[in-house]
Design a protein around this motif. Structure first.
Motif, PDB file in Angstrom:
ATOM      1  N   LEU A   1     -10.992  21.548  -4.315  1.00 14.10           N
ATOM      2  CA  LEU A   1     -12.015  21.927  -5.280  1.00 14.10           C
ATOM      3  C   LEU A   1     -12.258  20.698  -6.147  1.00 14.10           C
ATOM      4  CD1 LEU A   1     -13.886  23.848  -6.706  1.00 14.10           C
ATOM      5  CD2 LEU A   1     -11.908  24.890  -7.828  1.00 14.10           C
ATOM      6  N   GLN A   2     -13.277  19.928  -5.777  1.00 18.91           N
ATOM      7  CA  GLN A   2     -13.426  18.562  -6.288  1.00 18.91           C
ATOM      8  C   GLN A   2     -14.148  18.477  -7.627  1.00 18.91           C
ATOM      9  OE1 GLN A   2     -16.185  15.825  -4.287  1.00 18.91           O
ATOM     10  NE2 GLN A   2     -14.443  14.522  -3.806  1.00 18.91           N
ATOM     11  N   GLU A   3     -14.917  19.491  -7.954  1.00 21.71           N
ATOM     12  CA  GLU A   3     -15.567  19.566  -9.267  1.00 21.71           C
ATOM     13  C   GLU A   3     -15.659  21.022  -9.688  1.00 21.71           C
ATOM     14  OE1 GLU A   3     -19.317  17.829 -10.269  1.00 21.71           O
ATOM     15  OE2 GLU A   3     -18.910  15.976  -9.164  1.00 21.71           O
ATOM     16  N   PHE A   4     -15.360  21.282 -10.946  1.00 22.59           N
ATOM     17  CA  PHE A   4     -15.573  22.605 -11.543  1.00 22.59           C
ATOM     18  C   PHE A   4     -15.447  22.455 -13.043  1.00 22.59           C
ATOM     19  CE2 PHE A   4     -11.062  22.139 -10.812  1.00 22.59           C
ATOM     20  CZ  PHE A   4     -10.462  22.665 -11.947  1.00 22.59           C
ATOM     21  N   GLY A   5     -16.034  23.386 -13.766  1.00 23.72           N
ATOM     22  CA  GLY A   5     -15.943  23.337 -15.217  1.00 23.72           C
ATOM     23  C   GLY A   5     -17.023  24.177 -15.850  1.00 23.72           C
ATOM     24  N   ILE A   6     -16.977  24.253 -17.170  1.00 26.72           N
ATOM     25  CA  ILE A   6     -17.973  25.002 -17.934  1.00 26.72           C
ATOM     26  C   ILE A   6     -18.158  24.305 -19.275  1.00 26.72           C
ATOM     27  CG2 ILE A   6     -16.245  26.558 -18.933  1.00 26.72           C
ATOM     28  CD1 ILE A   6     -18.330  28.782 -18.840  1.00 26.72           C
ATOM     29  N   SER A   7     -19.387  24.268 -19.745  1.00 33.55           N
ATOM     30  CA  SER A   7     -19.686  23.628 -21.018  1.00 33.55           C
ATOM     31  C   SER A   7     -19.320  24.551 -22.178  1.00 33.55           C
ATOM     32  CB  SER A   7     -21.170  23.276 -21.089  1.00 33.55           C
ATOM     33  OG  SER A   7     -21.511  22.754 -22.358  1.00 33.55           O
ATOM     34  N   SER A   8     -18.887  23.949 -23.269  1.00 31.59           N
ATOM     35  CA  SER A   8     -18.595  24.722 -24.481  1.00 31.59           C
ATOM     36  C   SER A   8     -19.735  24.630 -25.488  1.00 31.59           C
ATOM     37  CB  SER A   8     -17.294  24.222 -25.122  1.00 31.59           C
ATOM     38  OG  SER A   8     -17.431  22.866 -25.543  1.00 31.59           O
ATOM     39  N   TYR A   9     -20.920  24.230 -25.007  1.00 29.58           N
ATOM     40  CA  TYR A   9     -22.049  24.080 -25.914  1.00 29.58           C
ATOM     41  C   TYR A   9     -22.720  25.432 -26.187  1.00 29.58           C
ATOM     42  CZ  TYR A   9     -26.594  22.768 -27.802  1.00 29.58           C
ATOM     43  OH  TYR A   9     -27.709  22.662 -28.591  1.00 29.58           O
ATOM     44  N   SER A  10     -22.906  25.712 -27.446  1.00 33.72           N
ATOM     45  CA  SER A  10     -23.675  26.872 -27.884  1.00 33.72           C
ATOM     46  C   SER A  10     -24.330  26.471 -29.207  1.00 33.72           C
ATOM     47  CB  SER A  10     -22.768  28.094 -28.077  1.00 33.72           C
ATOM     48  OG  SER A  10     -23.509  29.202 -28.536  1.00 33.72           O
ATOM     49  N   GLY A  11     -25.582  26.097 -29.138  1.00 30.53           N
ATOM     50  CA  GLY A  11     -26.239  25.582 -30.335  1.00 30.53           C
ATOM     51  C   GLY A  11     -27.716  25.879 -30.320  1.00 30.53           C
ATOM     52  N   PHE A  12     -28.463  25.087 -31.079  1.00 33.82           N
ATOM     53  CA  PHE A  12     -29.882  25.323 -31.267  1.00 33.82           C
ATOM     54  C   PHE A  12     -30.630  25.417 -29.940  1.00 33.82           C
ATOM     55  CE2 PHE A  12     -34.218  23.669 -31.707  1.00 33.82           C
ATOM     56  CZ  PHE A  12     -34.732  24.557 -32.645  1.00 33.82           C
ATOM     57  N   TRP A  13     -30.285  24.509 -28.983  1.00 34.73           N
ATOM     58  CA  TRP A  13     -31.006  24.458 -27.722  1.00 34.73           C
ATOM     59  C   TRP A  13     -30.493  25.470 -26.705  1.00 34.73           C
ATOM     60  CZ3 TRP A  13     -35.412  22.172 -28.051  1.00 34.73           C
ATOM     61  CH2 TRP A  13     -35.585  21.109 -28.944  1.00 34.73           C
ATOM     62  N   LYS A  14     -29.356  26.080 -26.991  1.00 39.25           N
ATOM     63  CA  LYS A  14     -28.817  27.093 -26.079  1.00 39.25           C
ATOM     64  C   LYS A  14     -27.988  28.077 -26.905  1.00 39.25           C
ATOM     65  CE  LYS A  14     -26.829  27.467 -21.454  1.00 39.25           C
ATOM     66  NZ  LYS A  14     -26.149  26.744 -20.353  1.00 39.25           N
ATOM     67  N   PRO A  15     -28.617  28.935 -27.658  1.00 38.07           N
ATOM     68  CA  PRO A  15     -27.896  29.794 -28.605  1.00 38.07           C
ATOM     69  C   PRO A  15     -26.947  30.791 -27.935  1.00 38.07           C
ATOM     70  CG  PRO A  15     -30.221  30.427 -28.447  1.00 38.07           C
ATOM     71  CD  PRO A  15     -30.076  29.130 -27.729  1.00 38.07           C
ATOM     72  N   PHE A  16     -27.159  31.103 -26.659  1.00 35.96           N
ATOM     73  CA  PHE A  16     -26.289  32.058 -25.981  1.00 35.96           C
ATOM     74  C   PHE A  16     -25.386  31.365 -24.957  1.00 35.96           C
ATOM     75  CE2 PHE A  16     -30.166  34.388 -27.187  1.00 35.96           C
ATOM     76  CZ  PHE A  16     -29.603  35.298 -28.063  1.00 35.96           C
ATOM     77  N   GLY A  17     -25.018  30.118 -25.271  1.00 40.44           N
ATOM     78  CA  GLY A  17     -24.108  29.377 -24.398  1.00 40.44           C
ATOM     79  C   GLY A  17     -22.677  29.828 -24.573  1.00 40.44           C
ATOM     80  N   SER A  18     -21.756  29.014 -24.094  1.00 37.73           N
ATOM     81  CA  SER A  18     -20.329  29.352 -24.150  1.00 37.73           C
ATOM     82  C   SER A  18     -19.655  28.641 -25.313  1.00 37.73           C
ATOM     83  CB  SER A  18     -19.652  28.959 -22.841  1.00 37.73           C
ATOM     84  OG  SER A  18     -20.234  29.636 -21.747  1.00 37.73           O
ATOM     85  N   SER A  19     -18.599  29.237 -25.812  1.00 37.26           N
ATOM     86  CA  SER A  19     -17.814  28.660 -26.903  1.00 37.26           C
ATOM     87  C   SER A  19     -16.602  27.920 -26.325  1.00 37.26           C
ATOM     88  CB  SER A  19     -17.335  29.769 -27.828  1.00 37.26           C
ATOM     89  OG  SER A  19     -16.423  30.623 -27.134  1.00 37.26           O
ATOM     90  N   GLU A  20     -15.862  27.260 -27.188  1.00 37.26           N
ATOM     91  CA  GLU A  20     -14.638  26.604 -26.732  1.00 37.26           C
ATOM     92  C   GLU A  20     -13.622  27.639 -26.248  1.00 37.26           C
ATOM     93  OE1 GLU A  20     -12.921  23.684 -29.260  1.00 37.26           O
ATOM     94  OE2 GLU A  20     -14.798  22.557 -29.530  1.00 37.26           O
TER      95      GLU A  20
END
Length: 504
Positions: free
Chosen positions: A417-436
């Protein structure tokens, strides 16, 4: 007033006379300079071929034991250059069905067959894409007057794609033998006679590399401040070494690094870039980390006419570092299946297939893989790679099933599994994103799946990035900001909650 006008006229005449004399002298000087310099073929001929930029197949001459006159190295190099130019011009002609340049590299008798062949193809709406990858010429004869040479070129590896009405109808790789007679005309070697003596399918015996000892618990790496520009002006071995210390202390044993084709100088690899890469590999070795080196990142032109340049690039890097203790594997290309729609799956897969052969021809020790962007493409070329690498950014609920499917379809190769992950960005440009916290839960869960399936892994990525180049994800702020926050460590150097699950 009359005297003043005469003086003005006299001055104008004198100045005009001086200018005319200067122009005459300048013209004579230019003519004298031209007559005392050799002819420039790039101006003399309209084709202006530059093999260094366009065509560099591997050429291995047999020892010179020819009949007739001995040939010096300078003459041999001139003959080789003109010979390869002739190949290149013919391939361009067959692709475009135009005869431009043919007369510059073939005599009247030799070019007739080529011109007739092009006319026939054009009438039948057939075109041909082709290249040669390998030549083993033998000089059979060189005349005493130095005007005629006979060559037999064996084991010429030719790759061809034949199109009818722009649709691919045939793809083949073959090994051929050619016999040619060259004449020296106007100081240049031209082919007078060419005969294809034999041709057989090209077969490469599978070089199976034992991967039993391969164990990857790693991470994809870019420095925090210079992602996708790791080997640029801001390169710092100290920064990289400090990051490698963090990676090793976290319990990981490997990193995945990226070589960008254009950044490293294309076919003529930049020695300064090689030195920076060496320092990076040295830093990995000093910190007891192994390196999976990904070639051809951000490269998307698989044109057949460029294959010799691509292979020249890859062979230079592989031959330079194949004996470095930090290298554990070569990754031919990052996510090439993303180019299937724009470039054609058959062409991309053929490029990969031939590139694997090229890398293995230089390094028969280290395993080779391809970094597929998803599980669906993982079976492609499964018999050519030494282990199968795939990326996963989809719903984790489907990962376990996808792994089991791959294991069924690819029973005898290790899966990474050579790449995997998730962003912790949740801000003005993506208010329903993921948290840390969401990111930490993701990594906790995926490490459980990795452990239960006995997978090897390389996560994305160590740091949140200060900036992400527009060339990577485009200019849309919601995409760029999301890409900045995949790290286990934030841009201020603080470990995020997910760092606890950087390994299982």
């Amino acid at each position: 007033m009359v005297g003043l006008n005469k003086n003005i006229l006299r001055t104008i005449l004198i100045i005009s006379y001086i200018m005319i004399v200067a122009l005459i002298i300048s013209g004579i000087s230019a003519l004298f300079s031209y007559l005392n310099t050799g002819a420039d073929r790039s101006k003399m001929l309209h084709t202006e071929i530059r093999k260094v930029e366009q065509y560099i197949p591997k050429v291995t001459w047999e020892p010179l034991q020819n009949e007739g006159r001995a040939m010096d190295n300078q003459t041999l190099n001139a003959l080789q250059n003109d010979y390869l130019d002739a190949w290149y011009v013919k391939q361009v002609a067959y692709r475009t069905n135009k005869t431009a340049g043919i007369k510059d590299y073939y005599t009247d008798s030799a070019r007739k067959n080529i011109i007739d062949f092009i006319a026939l193809n054009k009438a039948d709406t057939i075109s041909l894409e082709a290249t040669t990858l390998n030549h083993k010429p033998t000089l059979e004869f060189f005349s005493e007057d130095g005007q005629l040479a006979v060559i037999t070129d064996r084991d010429v590896v030719e790759y061809k794609r034949v199109f009818k009405n722009e649709a691919l109808v045939l793809e083949t790789t073959e090994t051929s033998t050619y016999k040619m007679v060259f004449l020296l005309e106007d100081g240049f070697w031209r082919i007078r006679h060419l005969v294809k003596e034999m041709s057989t399918p090209f077969v490469v015996e599978a070089n199976k590399i034992n991967t039993d000892s391969l164990t990857l618990k790693g991470i994809n790496y870019y420095p925090k401040a210079t992602p996708w520009d790791m080997f640029g002006d801001a390169f710092s071995k100290d920064t990289i070494s400090n990051d490698f210390k963090i990676i090793k202390a976290a319990g990981l044993n490997s990193v995945r690094l990226f070589v960008q084709y254009d950044d490293f100088g294309k076919a003529e690899v930049n020695p300064l870039k090689l030195e920076k890469l060496k320092q990076t590999l040295d830093a990995a070795e000093e910190n007891n980390l192994k390196v999976v080196l990904t070639l051809f990142d951000f490269y998307g032109d698989y044109s057949v006419m460029n294959w010799t340049l691509n292979q020249h690039h890859a062979k230079k890097i592989v031959s330079t570092f194949k004996d470095h203790n930090a290298i554990i594997a070569w990754d031919i290309k990052n996510e090439p299946n993303l180019d299937f729609d724009s470039r054609g799956e058959d062409l991309v897969v053929s490029w990969l297939d031939n590139m694997i052969d090229a890398v293995k021809s230089v390094d028969s020790i280290h395993p080779v893989t391809i970094g597929w962007s998803n599980t669906q493409s993982a079976t492609i070329l499964k018999d050519k790679v030494d282990f199968v690498s795939f990326h996963y950014y989809e719903d984790l609920s489907a990962l376990d099933t996808a792994i089991k499917t791959m294991r069924k379809d690819i029973p005898n190769k290790k899966l990474v599994l050579q790449e995997f992950g998730i962003s912790s960005y949740s801000g003005f440009w993506k208010p329903f994103g993921s948290s840390e916290e969401d990111q930490a839960n993701y990594h906790k869960k995926i490490q459980e799946i990795i452990a239960s399936n006995n997978l090897q892994f390389m996560s994305w990525t160590l740091y949140d990035f200060v900036d992400v180049p527009k060339a990577v994800v485009g200019s849309r702020p919601w995409r760029r900001n999301t890409q900045k926050h995949f790290g286990f460590i934030d841009k201020n150097g603080a470990k995020k909650a997910s760092f606890k699950y950087i390994t299982n």
